[in-house]
Design a protein around this motif. Structure first.
Motif, PDB file in Angstrom:
ATOM      1  N   GLN A  72       0.829  -1.201   0.000  1.00  0.00           N
ATOM      2  CA  GLN A  72       0.000   0.000   0.000  1.00  0.00           C
ATOM      3  C   GLN A  72       0.865   1.254   0.000  1.00  0.00           C
ATOM      4  O   GLN A  72       0.609   2.197  -0.750  1.00  0.00           O
ATOM      5  N   LYS A  73       1.904   1.242   0.828  1.00  0.00           N
ATOM      6  CA  LYS A  73       2.805   2.397   0.850  1.00  0.00           C
ATOM      7  C   LYS A  73       3.448   2.596  -0.522  1.00  0.00           C
ATOM      8  O   LYS A  73       3.615   3.713  -1.002  1.00  0.00           O
ATOM      9  N   LEU A  74       3.794   1.479  -1.133  1.00  0.00           N
ATOM     10  CA  LEU A  74       4.395   1.543  -2.467  1.00  0.00           C
ATOM     11  C   LEU A  74       3.384   2.068  -3.496  1.00  0.00           C
ATOM     12  O   LEU A  74       3.733   2.873  -4.365  1.00  0.00           O
ATOM     13  N   PHE A  75       2.143   1.638  -3.361  1.00  0.00           N
ATOM     14  CA  PHE A  75       1.094   2.137  -4.253  1.00  0.00           C
ATOM     15  C   PHE A  75       0.960   3.644  -4.105  1.00  0.00           C
ATOM     16  O   PHE A  75       0.956   4.384  -5.097  1.00  0.00           O
ATOM     17  N   ASP A  76       0.853   4.099  -2.869  1.00  0.00           N
ATOM     18  CA  ASP A  76       0.666   5.531  -2.634  1.00  0.00           C
ATOM     19  C   ASP A  76       1.819   6.350  -3.189  1.00  0.00           C
ATOM     20  O   ASP A  76       1.621   7.346  -3.880  1.00  0.00           O
ATOM     21  N   PHE A 123       7.135  -6.543  -6.148  1.00  0.00           N
ATOM     22  CA  PHE A 123       6.739  -6.506  -7.559  1.00  0.00           C
ATOM     23  C   PHE A 123       7.923  -7.039  -8.343  1.00  0.00           C
ATOM     24  O   PHE A 123       9.060  -6.841  -7.957  1.00  0.00           O
ATOM     25  N   GLY A 124       7.641  -7.678  -9.412  1.00  0.00           N
ATOM     26  CA  GLY A 124       8.745  -8.244 -10.177  1.00  0.00           C
ATOM     27  C   GLY A 124       9.548  -7.205 -10.923  1.00  0.00           C
ATOM     28  O   GLY A 124      10.741  -7.374 -11.174  1.00  0.00           O
ATOM     29  N   SER A 125       8.897  -6.113 -11.267  1.00  0.00           N
ATOM     30  CA  SER A 125       9.564  -5.094 -12.079  1.00  0.00           C
ATOM     31  C   SER A 125       8.807  -3.782 -11.962  1.00  0.00           C
ATOM     32  O   SER A 125       7.701  -3.735 -11.413  1.00  0.00           O
ATOM     33  N   LYS A 126       9.403  -2.744 -12.480  1.00  0.00           N
ATOM     34  CA  LYS A 126       8.743  -1.451 -12.486  1.00  0.00           C
ATOM     35  C   LYS A 126       7.450  -1.533 -13.297  1.00  0.00           C
ATOM     36  O   LYS A 126       6.422  -0.960 -12.930  1.00  0.00           O
ATOM     37  N   SER A 127       7.541  -2.247 -14.393  1.00  0.00           N
ATOM     38  CA  SER A 127       6.391  -2.432 -15.262  1.00  0.00           C
ATOM     39  C   SER A 127       5.226  -3.090 -14.525  1.00  0.00           C
ATOM     40  O   SER A 127       4.075  -2.689 -14.659  1.00  0.00           O
ATOM     41  N   ASP A 128       5.552  -4.109 -13.778  1.00  0.00           N
ATOM     42  CA  ASP A 128       4.574  -4.825 -12.964  1.00  0.00           C
ATOM     43  C   ASP A 128       3.912  -3.904 -11.962  1.00  0.00           C
ATOM     44  O   ASP A 128       2.699  -3.933 -11.777  1.00  0.00           O
ATOM     45  N   LEU A 129       4.730  -3.125 -11.314  1.00  0.00           N
ATOM     46  CA  LEU A 129       4.227  -2.182 -10.318  1.00  0.00           C
ATOM     47  C   LEU A 129       3.190  -1.264 -10.938  1.00  0.00           C
ATOM     48  O   LEU A 129       2.105  -1.045 -10.387  1.00  0.00           O
ATOM     49  N   ILE A 130       3.514  -0.738 -12.116  1.00  0.00           N
ATOM     50  CA  ILE A 130       2.598   0.196 -12.760  1.00  0.00           C
ATOM     51  C   ILE A 130       1.319  -0.497 -13.204  1.00  0.00           C
ATOM     52  O   ILE A 130       0.222   0.038 -13.044  1.00  0.00           O
ATOM     53  N   ALA A 131       1.451  -1.706 -13.717  1.00  0.00           N
ATOM     54  CA  ALA A 131       0.259  -2.446 -14.128  1.00  0.00           C
ATOM     55  C   ALA A 131      -0.665  -2.678 -12.930  1.00  0.00           C
ATOM     56  O   ALA A 131      -1.879  -2.496 -13.025  1.00  0.00           O
ATOM     57  N   GLN A 132      -0.087  -3.040 -11.811  1.00  0.00           N
ATOM     58  CA  GLN A 132      -0.908  -3.275 -10.622  1.00  0.00           C
ATOM     59  C   GLN A 132      -1.491  -1.974 -10.090  1.00  0.00           C
ATOM     60  O   GLN A 132      -2.596  -1.952  -9.541  1.00  0.00           O
ATOM     61  N   LEU A 133      -0.746  -0.893 -10.285  1.00  0.00           N
ATOM     62  CA  LEU A 133      -1.226   0.424  -9.876  1.00  0.00           C
ATOM     63  C   LEU A 133      -2.473   0.800 -10.664  1.00  0.00           C
ATOM     64  O   LEU A 133      -3.451   1.325 -10.119  1.00  0.00           O
ATOM     65  N   LEU A 134      -2.419   0.505 -11.937  1.00  0.00           N
ATOM     66  CA  LEU A 134      -3.553   0.780 -12.814  1.00  0.00           C
ATOM     67  C   LEU A 134      -4.784  -0.013 -12.356  1.00  0.00           C
ATOM     68  O   LEU A 134      -5.887   0.536 -12.224  1.00  0.00           O
ATOM     69  N   ARG A 135      -4.589  -1.281 -12.092  1.00  0.00           N
ATOM     70  CA  ARG A 135      -5.701  -2.123 -11.626  1.00  0.00           C
ATOM     71  C   ARG A 135      -6.274  -1.602 -10.322  1.00  0.00           C
ATOM     72  O   ARG A 135      -7.481  -1.534 -10.128  1.00  0.00           O
ATOM     73  N   HIS A 136      -5.376  -1.260  -9.432  1.00  0.00           N
ATOM     74  CA  HIS A 136      -5.785  -0.772  -8.118  1.00  0.00           C
ATOM     75  C   HIS A 136      -6.639   0.486  -8.237  1.00  0.00           C
ATOM     76  O   HIS A 136      -7.697   0.602  -7.614  1.00  0.00           O
ATOM     77  N   GLY A 137      -6.197   1.410  -9.058  1.00  0.00           N
ATOM     78  CA  GLY A 137      -6.935   2.658  -9.260  1.00  0.00           C
ATOM     79  C   GLY A 137      -8.301   2.419  -9.876  1.00  0.00           C
ATOM     80  O   GLY A 137      -9.299   3.014  -9.452  1.00  0.00           O
ATOM     81  N   VAL A 138      -8.337   1.552 -10.859  1.00  0.00           N
ATOM     82  CA  VAL A 138      -9.613   1.264 -11.514  1.00  0.00           C
ATOM     83  C   VAL A 138     -10.573   0.591 -10.537  1.00  0.00           C
ATOM     84  O   VAL A 138     -11.770   0.893 -10.529  1.00  0.00           O
ATOM     85  N   ASP A 139     -10.053  -0.276  -9.716  1.00  0.00           N
ATOM     86  CA  ASP A 139     -10.903  -0.918  -8.704  1.00  0.00           C
ATOM     87  C   ASP A 139     -11.579   0.124  -7.825  1.00  0.00           C
ATOM     88  O   ASP A 139     -12.783   0.057  -7.561  1.00  0.00           O
ATOM     89  N   ILE A 140     -10.782   1.076  -7.368  1.00  0.00           N
ATOM     90  CA  ILE A 140     -11.327   2.125  -6.508  1.00  0.00           C
ATOM     91  C   ILE A 140     -12.375   2.947  -7.254  1.00  0.00           C
ATOM     92  O   ILE A 140     -13.480   3.173  -6.749  1.00  0.00           O
ATOM     93  N   LEU A 141     -12.032   3.373  -8.467  1.00  0.00           N
ATOM     94  CA  LEU A 141     -12.955   4.204  -9.232  1.00  0.00           C
ATOM     95  C   LEU A 141     -14.267   3.475  -9.496  1.00  0.00           C
ATOM     96  O   LEU A 141     -15.357   4.025  -9.282  1.00  0.00           O
ATOM     97  N   ILE A 142     -14.179   2.230  -9.918  1.00  0.00           N
ATOM     98  CA  ILE A 142     -15.399   1.475 -10.199  1.00  0.00           C
ATOM     99  C   ILE A 142     -16.255   1.318  -8.944  1.00  0.00           C
ATOM    100  O   ILE A 142     -17.472   1.490  -8.984  1.00  0.00           O
TER     101      ILE A 142
END
Lengths: 213, 213
Positions: free
Chosen positions: A29-33, A67-86
């Motif tokens: 969560q801290k990493l997400f923020d 996270f396996g990579s920076k790319s992974d982190l961002i992909a999960q960030l996107l999912r996380h944000g969309v979850d909240i918005l939805i």
DNA sequence: CTAACTGAACTGACCGGTCAGTTCAAATAG
DNA sequence: CTATTTGAACTGACCGGTCAGTTCAGTTAG
């Protein structure tokens, strides 16, 4: 990023996460923020992993552990944000109320979300139309459900009111979606004096124009 | 803006063009085209000067000869794109016609522009809300004139039709502006099957909702 | 006419610096 | 004991910006 030949431990953490609900989630969560903030500011390419780790108060190794990579982190960030918005948009779904009022409140929720997570909005606007993008699969997967929520609200209006048949639901979804993001971001960045109600009213005009006179 | 080496000659392009025919402007144009394409694809941070130079068929040094820096190049790119967009929007200004029909055509012009210069649209969406941005002054300077064109068209409608006084012109401008960019980009990227007319109709709903019934 | 000259335009190798990604031994905590 | 985290080291690639040198159309001088 190339081939990540020995990204060994991290992918397994995905499955292990459910079993060991320790500090992992708090760290994630801290990493997400921190990522949301920094990537929103500097862009996905501009934010460095070192910065993100520092902002989260965590070491760089921890980022690669979670996270396996920076790319992974961002992909999960996107999912996380969309979850909240939805979930925000869905929170106002009220079958009994007037569909137009429901739409009004839904747009209001979208405005609140943009005010609260402007960095997510910036990230989405920055990356979603990038043609060969590392996250194009992620976007393709997330667009549907997100636009679907708006589409359902439009459908509800169309079921109760006479609407202009010449306007396609898909284009209308996109227009409302786009107006929400841009009006929300513009308010945050250039026009903080504009009220939530003002912004909602302007976007709602599109729905009122959809309903035939 | 520093000292752009060609700045001595470029501002008086009219006069200089007579003396130095061709090459300078041709090179700059090639650089504009290549940058627009690459920056639209990879983002401002992701596109490298080497790539841009190679795509323009020019050496890296030439980029720095014609522009003072990568930042400079992008700022000029932004101005260039806005100039084109504004001139397109202004091309349909027709005092005698119906303001709503004029607005319809203006949105159509915007759709054409997004189809023709999607990379510019992506660049704008990517960078315009970045909070400490190298180009925030540029954006601040360009936003006014651009939104002003839309605002004038709205004004014309408001002068001829009864409109909802609860809707602020500013928010409406932004909503239309945002809808144009997002619908245009979405069409290019995810829904090429959507027609220009369809897109325009969806965005025009916002104007029809602005006019009171 | 032409040789010498000028300077704007262009070149591309090079430099200092940064970054993502990876690894690992040691520390920490449930 | 085991999952998690740390922090530092390292690499290999890449990048923005610089600069000494080249080219050549056009100008000048003889």
């Amino acid at each position: 990023m190339r081939t990540t030949p020995s990204a060994a431990a991290a992918p397994d953490a995905e499955a292990a996460k459910k079993l060991r609900p320790g500090r992992t989630n708090a760290t994630k969560q801290k990493l997400f923020d921190a990522s949301m903030e920094l990537i929103g500011e500097r862009g996905a390419a501009g934010a460095t992993v070192d910065e993100i780790a520092a902002a989260a108060g965590v070491s760089k190794g921890t980022v690669y552990y979670n996270f396996g990579s920076k790319s992974d982190l961002i992909a999960q960030l996107l999912r996380h944000g969309v979850d909240i918005l939805i979930s925000r948009l869905l929170s106002v779904t009220d079958e009994s109320a007037d569909p137009l009022a429901a739409m009004d409140e839904m747009i209001g929720q979208a405005m609140d979300f943009m005010a609260e997570y402007p960095s997510f909005a910036r990230l989405w606007m920055s990356e979603s139309w990038r043609t060969p993008s590392e996250w194009q699969d992620t976007f393709a997967e997330l667009r549907g459900p997100l636009l679907g929520v708006i589409g359902a609200a439009i459908e509800a209006v169309a079921a109760k009111y006479p609407v202009d048949p010449a306007i396609s639901r898909g284009s209308l979804e996109t227009a409302i979606f786009g107006a929400c993001f841009v009006v929300g971001l513009d308010r945050k960045t250039y026009h903080p004096e504009r009220t939530r109600a003002q912004s909602v009213a302007a976007i709602m005009a599109i729905m009122r124009g959809y309903v035939v006179k």
